[in-house]
Design a protein around this motif. Sequence first.
Motif, PDB file in Angstrom:
ATOM      1  N   UNK A  56       0.837  -1.194   0.000  1.00 57.63           N
ATOM      2  CA  UNK A  56       0.000   0.000   0.000  1.00 57.63           C
ATOM      3  C   UNK A  56       0.875   1.248   0.000  1.00 57.63           C
ATOM      4  N   UNK A  57       0.291   2.362  -0.404  1.00 61.36           N
ATOM      5  CA  UNK A  57       1.006   3.639  -0.412  1.00 61.36           C
ATOM      6  C   UNK A  57       0.363   4.593   0.581  1.00 61.36           C
ATOM      7  N   UNK A  58       1.179   5.425   1.203  1.00 65.53           N
ATOM      8  CA  UNK A  58       0.683   6.452   2.110  1.00 65.53           C
ATOM      9  C   UNK A  58      -0.111   7.477   1.317  1.00 65.53           C
ATOM     10  N   UNK A  59      -1.110   8.076   1.957  1.00 61.26           N
ATOM     11  CA  UNK A  59      -1.937   9.069   1.263  1.00 61.26           C
ATOM     12  C   UNK A  59      -1.191  10.379   1.033  1.00 61.26           C
ATOM     13  N   UNK A  60      -0.199  10.674   1.848  1.00 53.90           N
ATOM     14  CA  UNK A  60       0.561  11.913   1.710  1.00 53.90           C
ATOM     15  C   UNK A  60       1.780  11.685   0.829  1.00 53.90           C
ATOM     16  N   UNK A  61       2.270  12.751   0.247  1.00 48.70           N
ATOM     17  CA  UNK A  61       3.458  12.661  -0.578  1.00 48.70           C
ATOM     18  C   UNK A  61       3.889  14.042  -1.026  1.00 48.70           C
ATOM     19  N   UNK A  62       4.812  14.091  -1.926  1.00 51.17           N
ATOM     20  CA  UNK A  62       5.319  15.339  -2.492  1.00 51.17           C
ATOM     21  C   UNK A  62       5.281  15.234  -4.012  1.00 51.17           C
ATOM     22  N   UNK A  63       5.072  16.353  -4.648  1.00 50.61           N
ATOM     23  CA  UNK A  63       5.130  16.446  -6.104  1.00 50.61           C
ATOM     24  C   UNK A  63       6.336  17.312  -6.444  1.00 50.61           C
ATOM     25  N   UNK A  64       7.239  16.774  -7.251  1.00 56.62           N
ATOM     26  CA  UNK A  64       8.469  17.477  -7.622  1.00 56.62           C
ATOM     27  C   UNK A  64       8.357  17.896  -9.089  1.00 56.62           C
ATOM     28  N   UNK A  65       8.558  19.187  -9.352  1.00 50.98           N
ATOM     29  CA  UNK A  65       8.494  19.718 -10.713  1.00 50.98           C
ATOM     30  C   UNK A  65       9.757  20.512 -11.015  1.00 50.98           C
ATOM     31  N   UNK A  66      10.015  20.691 -12.286  1.00 54.86           N
ATOM     32  CA  UNK A  66      11.127  21.531 -12.745  1.00 54.86           C
ATOM     33  C   UNK A  66      12.453  21.161 -12.080  1.00 54.86           C
ATOM     34  N   UNK A  67      12.747  19.871 -12.065  1.00 53.46           N
ATOM     35  CA  UNK A  67      13.997  19.375 -11.490  1.00 53.46           C
ATOM     36  C   UNK A  67      14.194  19.782 -10.032  1.00 53.46           C
ATOM     37  N   UNK A  68      13.095  19.945  -9.329  1.00 53.46           N
ATOM     38  CA  UNK A  68      13.170  20.273  -7.913  1.00 53.46           C
ATOM     39  C   UNK A  68      13.024  21.744  -7.598  1.00 53.46           C
ATOM     40  N   UNK A  69      12.888  22.586  -8.637  1.00 49.24           N
ATOM     41  CA  UNK A  69      12.663  24.009  -8.381  1.00 49.24           C
ATOM     42  C   UNK A  69      11.340  24.235  -7.668  1.00 49.24           C
TER      43      UNK A  69
END
Length: 116
Positions: free
Chosen positions: A48-61
Amino acid sequence: MSNFLYLFRGGDDAFDKLSQEEKQAHMEVWGQWMGGLQEKGQLLDGLPLDKDGKVVKNRGDLVTNGPFAEGAEMVGGYLIVSAKNIDEAVEISKGCPIFDYEGAFVEVREILTMEH
């Protein structure tokens, strides 16, 4: 044989409304289903996956809280299974306990190899 990724989407709202005993019983159904796949040599991985997370865009910018999907689109977990072809992978997925919840579905995708 090829490997296929099952992405489990939706069903979280219905699952969250269950009592602790009902949740435990449903997790046992998952364990039995996955155990059967493992016995047949079809289950390679899955969690299973946690409901929270991060979205990374523009190579981390830009890093934001996420994911932003609506409940029915939220990926709640995954399995990797081995099957002869996508038709067999779809047939295997039909026994998935996620279908006990309205609005839940399984996305079946073949995992390709990277040619160098």
